[in-house]
Design an enzyme around this catalytic site. Structure first.
Site, PDB file in Angstrom:
ATOM      1  CG  ASP A  17      -2.083  -0.960   1.221  1.00 45.17           C
ATOM      2  OD1 ASP A  17      -2.256  -1.429   0.098  1.00 45.17           O
ATOM      3  OD2 ASP A  17      -2.837  -0.932   2.089  1.00 45.17           O
ATOM      4  N   GLY A  43      -3.527  -5.133   1.156  1.00 40.15           N
ATOM      5  CA  GLY A  43      -4.229  -6.222   0.244  1.00 40.15           C
ATOM      6  C   GLY A  43      -5.244  -6.841   1.262  1.00 40.15           C
ATOM      7  CE  LYS A  44     -11.717  -6.429   1.057  1.00 41.11           C
ATOM      8  NZ  LYS A  44     -11.885  -5.453   2.014  1.00 41.11           N
ATOM      9  CB  ALA A  46      -2.029  -9.336   3.228  1.00 42.39           C
ATOM     10  CG  ASN A 179     -19.110  -1.800   1.865  1.00 40.36           C
ATOM     11  OD1 ASN A 179     -20.023  -1.864   0.847  1.00 40.36           O
ATOM     12  ND2 ASN A 179     -18.073  -1.359   1.607  1.00 40.36           N
ATOM     13  N   GLY A 200     -20.839   1.233   8.685  1.00 40.65           N
ATOM     14  CA  GLY A 200     -20.179   2.327   9.013  1.00 40.65           C
ATOM     15  C   GLY A 200     -20.600   2.495  10.562  1.00 40.65           C
ATOM     16  N   GLY A 203     -23.154   0.555  12.555  1.00 42.59           N
ATOM     17  CA  GLY A 203     -23.308  -0.994  13.004  1.00 42.59           C
ATOM     18  C   GLY A 203     -23.284  -2.100  11.978  1.00 42.59           C
ATOM     19  CG  ASP A 231      -9.493  -6.105   4.789  1.00 42.69           C
ATOM     20  OD1 ASP A 231     -10.333  -6.351   4.071  1.00 42.69           O
ATOM     21  OD2 ASP A 231      -8.833  -5.056   4.276  1.00 42.69           O
TER      22      ASP A 231
END
Length: 288
Positions: A17, A43-44, A46, A179, A200, A203, A231
């Protein structure tokens, strides 16, 4: 309820990132100065593996990085978090990279260059019946579907980024995590077996075939960075459900973990063991 946490195999992306933290996000064609640059493991896949390991799970990562300096840094970061990296492939392609801009409110814009992630293969990879398998959609859909077919136990899909999913894949999912925006973009989730939706600050909830069966409020926190929060929530929810918690308690614990994550500038934040979060939602949860 067992005091030990389950085994988790995370199949997914491993990225470097590159994060620019600015006062606000740029509009199209706009240049913003004065940002601070950081390089972090991400990375999502990791991120979820690191979170699950820090929460106390027995975690292995199935992914791919390049045979470059960034790839070795990503492997070191995963190992440092307690993740087994024996199934991470070293490939000639460059390590995946995410270009991220974060504003002072913690909101972000992300562009991902998949690199080695797009060449991940599950040839020779096996999953145990007692092992939860957690996937995302930053690797190819064929790889995710192959993981779903190979997994004999609890199979979880974090359907991000949102895209059309085959009926075969959705029917195999014991749990899908999204989400609110992703849920709206994937209409087929309305009939899925079990879906966790995060809202968010409002909840999260669990839906069975579109019907809400549990919900839990979020905790008000100072938002620093939202990149790794979803994540961390995914990792915590999988571990809590596998440990035998009821739906509401599992959501509550995962919300607390996510709240800790948004207060940390890292994509792979330091987290306490899951038991710490369970104690904070006691006495409803037996933590013996």
């Amino acid at each position: 309820m067992s005091n030990s946490l389950p085994a988790v195999a995370v199949v997914g992306s491993i990225n470097l990132d590159l994060i620019a933290t600015a006062e606000r996000l740029p509009t199209a064609g706009e240049t913003i100065g004065g940002a601070l640059l950081s390089r972090q493991p991400g990375g999502k896949g990791a991120n979820q593996a690191a979170a699950a390991a820090r929460l106390g799970g027995r975690v292995r990562m199935v992914g791919a990085v390049g045979e470059d300096a960034s790839g070795h840094l990503m492997l070191d970061a995963l190992a440092g978090a307690g993740v087994d990296t024996g199934d991470v492939q070293l490939l000639p392609e460059p390590t995946g990279t995410a270009l991220i801009v974060v504003d002072r409110e913690g909101e972000n814009q992300i562009v991902v260059c998949p690199g080695a992630n797009s060449c991940l293969s599950l040839e020779g990879v096996r999953f145990g019946p007692d092992e939860a398998v957690l996937c995302q959609l930053e690797v190819g859909l064929p790889v995710v579907l192959e993981a779903a077919r190979k997994a004999p136990g609890f199979f979880v899909l974090n359907a991000a980024p949102a895209m059309d999913l085959s009926a075969e894949l959705l029917e195999r999912c014991d749990l899908v995590i999204v989400n609110e925006s992703e849920y709206a973009l994937i209409p087929a989730l309305a009939s899925a077996r079990l879906v966790a939706v995060t809202y968010g600050g409002a909840g999260s909830a669990l839906l069975e075939h579109g019907r809400k069966v549990a919900e839990a409020p979020a905790r008000a926190v100072n938002v620093v960075n939202t990149i790794g929060a979803g994540d961390a929530f995914c990792a915590a929810l999988v571990l809590a459900l596998q440990r035998g918690l009821d739906y509401t308690s599992a959501l509550s614990a995962a919300n607390l973990v996510g709240a800790d994550a948004v207060g940390d500038p890292s994509s792979q934040p330091d987290l306490a063991r899951l038991g710490y979060y369970l104690e904070r939602i006691a006495p409803a949860v037996d933590t013996r």
